[in-house]
Design a protein around this motif. Structure first.
Motif, PDB file in Angstrom:
ATOM      1  N   UNK A  49       0.824  -1.208   0.000  1.00  0.00           N
ATOM      2  CA  UNK A  49       0.000   0.000   0.000  1.00  0.00           C
ATOM      3  C   UNK A  49       0.861   1.262   0.000  1.00  0.00           C
ATOM      4  N   UNK A  50       1.944   1.229   0.768  1.00  0.00           N
ATOM      5  CA  UNK A  50       2.845   2.383   0.842  1.00  0.00           C
ATOM      6  C   UNK A  50       3.453   2.676  -0.523  1.00  0.00           C
ATOM      7  N   UNK A  51       3.932   1.646  -1.208  1.00  0.00           N
ATOM      8  CA  UNK A  51       4.582   1.873  -2.502  1.00  0.00           C
ATOM      9  C   UNK A  51       3.589   2.139  -3.620  1.00  0.00           C
ATOM     10  N   UNK A  52       2.367   1.672  -3.468  1.00  0.00           N
ATOM     11  CA  UNK A  52       1.315   2.044  -4.422  1.00  0.00           C
ATOM     12  C   UNK A  52       1.031   3.541  -4.282  1.00  0.00           C
ATOM     13  N   UNK A  53       0.932   4.013  -3.041  1.00  0.00           N
ATOM     14  CA  UNK A  53       0.720   5.431  -2.768  1.00  0.00           C
ATOM     15  C   UNK A  53       1.871   6.263  -3.332  1.00  0.00           C
ATOM     16  N   UNK A  54       3.089   5.741  -3.173  1.00  0.00           N
ATOM     17  CA  UNK A  54       4.277   6.444  -3.654  1.00  0.00           C
ATOM     18  C   UNK A  54       4.286   6.540  -5.182  1.00  0.00           C
ATOM     19  N   UNK A  55       4.047   5.416  -5.862  1.00  0.00           N
ATOM     20  CA  UNK A  55       4.123   5.381  -7.328  1.00  0.00           C
ATOM     21  C   UNK A  55       2.984   6.151  -7.993  1.00  0.00           C
ATOM     22  N   UNK A  56       1.783   6.059  -7.397  1.00  0.00           N
ATOM     23  CA  UNK A  56       0.593   6.682  -8.001  1.00  0.00           C
ATOM     24  C   UNK A  56       0.282   8.058  -7.434  1.00  0.00           C
ATOM     25  N   UNK A  57       1.098   8.500  -6.466  1.00  0.00           N
ATOM     26  CA  UNK A  57       0.871   9.782  -5.800  1.00  0.00           C
ATOM     27  C   UNK A  57      -0.537   9.859  -5.205  1.00  0.00           C
ATOM     28  N   UNK A  58      -0.895   8.781  -4.516  1.00  0.00           N
ATOM     29  CA  UNK A  58      -2.208   8.678  -3.879  1.00  0.00           C
ATOM     30  C   UNK A  58      -2.080   8.882  -2.373  1.00  0.00           C
ATOM     31  N   UNK A  59      -3.179   9.250  -1.743  1.00  0.00           N
ATOM     32  CA  UNK A  59      -3.185   9.387  -0.288  1.00  0.00           C
ATOM     33  C   UNK A  59      -3.084   8.012   0.360  1.00  0.00           C
ATOM     34  N   UNK A  60      -2.396   7.947   1.492  1.00  0.00           N
ATOM     35  CA  UNK A  60      -2.161   6.692   2.194  1.00  0.00           C
ATOM     36  C   UNK A  60      -2.985   6.654   3.470  1.00  0.00           C
ATOM     37  N   UNK A  61      -3.778   5.582   3.609  1.00  0.00           N
ATOM     38  CA  UNK A  61      -4.605   5.429   4.809  1.00  0.00           C
ATOM     39  C   UNK A  61      -3.768   4.803   5.918  1.00  0.00           C
ATOM     40  N   UNK A  62      -3.633   5.492   7.023  1.00  0.00           N
ATOM     41  CA  UNK A  62      -2.831   5.031   8.148  1.00  0.00           C
ATOM     42  C   UNK A  62      -3.622   5.189   9.438  1.00  0.00           C
ATOM     43  N   UNK A  63      -3.603   4.142  10.282  1.00  0.00           N
ATOM     44  CA  UNK A  63      -4.295   4.206  11.561  1.00  0.00           C
ATOM     45  C   UNK A  63      -3.439   4.928  12.599  1.00  0.00           C
TER      46      UNK A  63
ATOM     47  N   UNK B 241      13.844  10.535  -1.506  1.00  0.00           N
ATOM     48  CA  UNK B 241      13.126  11.071  -2.666  1.00  0.00           C
ATOM     49  C   UNK B 241      12.612  12.478  -2.337  1.00  0.00           C
ATOM     50  N   UNK B 242      11.980  13.071  -3.320  1.00  0.00           N
ATOM     51  CA  UNK B 242      11.342  14.376  -3.099  1.00  0.00           C
ATOM     52  C   UNK B 242       9.860  14.217  -2.772  1.00  0.00           C
ATOM     53  N   UNK B 243       9.472  12.975  -2.531  1.00  0.00           N
ATOM     54  CA  UNK B 243       8.059  12.672  -2.299  1.00  0.00           C
ATOM     55  C   UNK B 243       7.673  12.934  -0.838  1.00  0.00           C
ATOM     56  N   UNK B 244       6.465  13.440  -0.647  1.00  0.00           N
ATOM     57  CA  UNK B 244       5.908  13.646   0.688  1.00  0.00           C
ATOM     58  C   UNK B 244       4.561  12.943   0.747  1.00  0.00           C
ATOM     59  N   UNK B 245       4.433  11.973   1.661  1.00  0.00           N
ATOM     60  CA  UNK B 245       3.190  11.218   1.779  1.00  0.00           C
ATOM     61  C   UNK B 245       2.055  12.089   2.307  1.00  0.00           C
ATOM     62  N   UNK B 246       0.913  11.934   1.663  1.00  0.00           N
ATOM     63  CA  UNK B 246      -0.309  12.576   2.133  1.00  0.00           C
ATOM     64  C   UNK B 246      -1.130  11.503   2.838  1.00  0.00           C
ATOM     65  N   UNK B 247      -1.398  11.704   4.110  1.00  0.00           N
ATOM     66  CA  UNK B 247      -1.991  10.641   4.921  1.00  0.00           C
ATOM     67  C   UNK B 247      -3.479  10.852   5.200  1.00  0.00           C
ATOM     68  N   UNK B 248      -4.189   9.732   5.226  1.00  0.00           N
ATOM     69  CA  UNK B 248      -5.591   9.705   5.669  1.00  0.00           C
ATOM     70  C   UNK B 248      -5.626   8.889   6.943  1.00  0.00           C
ATOM     71  N   UNK B 249      -6.114   9.459   7.998  1.00  0.00           N
ATOM     72  CA  UNK B 249      -6.253   8.723   9.258  1.00  0.00           C
ATOM     73  C   UNK B 249      -7.723   8.673   9.643  1.00  0.00           C
ATOM     74  N   UNK B 250      -8.353   7.504   9.451  1.00  0.00           N
ATOM     75  CA  UNK B 250      -9.791   7.391   9.745  1.00  0.00           C
ATOM     76  C   UNK B 250     -10.118   7.349  11.238  1.00  0.00           C
ATOM     77  N   UNK B 251      -9.057   7.282  12.082  1.00  0.00           N
ATOM     78  CA  UNK B 251      -9.259   7.263  13.535  1.00  0.00           C
ATOM     79  C   UNK B 251     -10.212   6.172  13.990  1.00  0.00           C
ATOM     80  N   UNK B 252      -9.994   4.975  13.515  1.00  0.00           N
ATOM     81  CA  UNK B 252     -10.836   3.856  13.903  1.00  0.00           C
ATOM     82  C   UNK B 252     -10.533   3.437  15.330  1.00  0.00           C
ATOM     83  N   UNK B 253     -11.551   3.109  16.069  1.00  0.00           N
ATOM     84  CA  UNK B 253     -11.372   2.720  17.468  1.00  0.00           C
ATOM     85  C   UNK B 253     -10.961   1.253  17.607  1.00  0.00           C
ATOM     86  N   UNK B 254     -11.301   0.435  16.605  1.00  0.00           N
ATOM     87  CA  UNK B 254     -10.945  -0.982  16.690  1.00  0.00           C
ATOM     88  C   UNK B 254      -9.514  -1.191  16.203  1.00  0.00           C
TER      89      UNK B 254
END
Length: 296
Positions: free
Chosen positions: A178-192, A245-258
């Motif tokens: 998922x991390x490298x897909x986000x990196x290659x496609x310049x997509x937001x990364x979902x992280x808890x 790299x010059x890449x900066x990850x854009x993160x999505x944190x859904x703040x899940x309780x589980x």
């Protein structure tokens, strides 16, 4: 290095789940060694001596095993890897391993059961094989049920609590992919939680450790072992990529309780002592090589 005496040993091996990510590589690894290997899968496989079988179906499995003229020294059961189909997963792990135990109880070959470090549950402490077991997610709980079957019903097993296994291209589904897909496609990364730490081991090191375990004459008949290498947080992985790299990850944190991505750090001292090998491939170096190859 393996001794000359170890290299002369020939064994017949049955690999179950050889069409999965780890199974494919393990079969290729053993095919280069002096072993006679048979493979059981749910689907077609081009490998030599490969057979389709659902191990949760006792009659089908028993009929297939009886058709083999070879007596197996080692059974490596990689089946029951994480899937969204929890019913199928439970059926494969629980009923499948019950069937294997029932079929091989008389001949008593060593069965390698592929478990997971997820059986330890969520904890910041370093987990050894003697640590308290309290899985926090379904996959870990089902894998633990499989472990208990062998401890109660079988005399000759090796339970492998495997860490997160990765390859040079990060193709195995999970966090790294998922991390490298986000990196290659310049997509937001979902992280808890960026501070969550997990244990990682390169596929090459994992295969060699299984190879060492197959050849070993000193392993006990009833043994549980962690197979992993580095305890690394998500934050460290992302920072490592960003620094190179010059890449900066854009993160999505859904703040899940589980807890869906538990914090698990494992101790590998027992593995190193028994198998006399410390992994050579680091995640940091693998990431570096990957980025160099894909810089364009």
């Amino acid at each position: 290095m393996l001794s000359k005496k170890e290299l002369l040993i020939k064994k017949n091996i049955l690999i179950i789940g050889s069409s999965g990510f780890v199974g494919k590589y393990l079969c290729k690894y053993f095919s280069k060694k002096d072993f006679l290997t048979f493979h059981i899968n749910r689907s077609k496989n081009k490998n030599k001596n490969s057979f389709i079988c659902d191990i949760s179906n006792f009659k089908q499995l028993n009929r297939l095993i009886k058709s083999f003229k070879n007596k197996f020294d080692i059974i490596i059961n990689l089946s029951g890897q994480d899937t969204h189909d929890q019913k199928l997963l439970k059926k494969t792990i629980i009923q499948g391993n019950k069937n294997l135990i029932r079929i091989f109880k008389k001949t008593n070959p060593k069965i390698f059961y592929m478990s997971s470090v997820l059986v330890y549950g969520n904890s910041k402490r370093i987990q050894s094989e003697n640590s308290k077991i309290k899985p926090s997610i379904g996959y870990g709980k089902i894998k633990l049920s499989g472990e208990n079957l062998y401890k109660k019903l079988y005399k000759n097993y090796l339970i492998i609590r495997a860490a997160n296994i990765y390859d040079n291209f990060f193709l195995k589904k999970g966090l790294l992919k998922n991390i490298f897909y986000s990196f290659k496609k310049n997509k937001k990364l979902k992280v808890i939680n960026l501070n969550i730490s997990r244990n990682y081991i390169h596929l090459n090191d994992f295969c060699f450790l299984i190879y060492k375990a197959v050849l070993s004459k000193s392993l006990k008949n009833q043994l549980t072992i962690n197979i992993g290498f580095e305890n690394i947080s998500i934050q460290e992985i992302l920072e490592n990529i960003e620094k190179k790299t010059n890449f900066k990850f854009s993160l999505i944190n859904p703040n899940l309780s589980i807890i869906i991505n538990p914090n698990i750090n494992v101790d590998i001292k027992k593995m190193i002592k028994l198998l006399k090998y410390k992994p050579k491939f680091t995640l940091k170096e693998t990431i570096k090589k990957y980025l160099i190859k894909n810089e364009n």
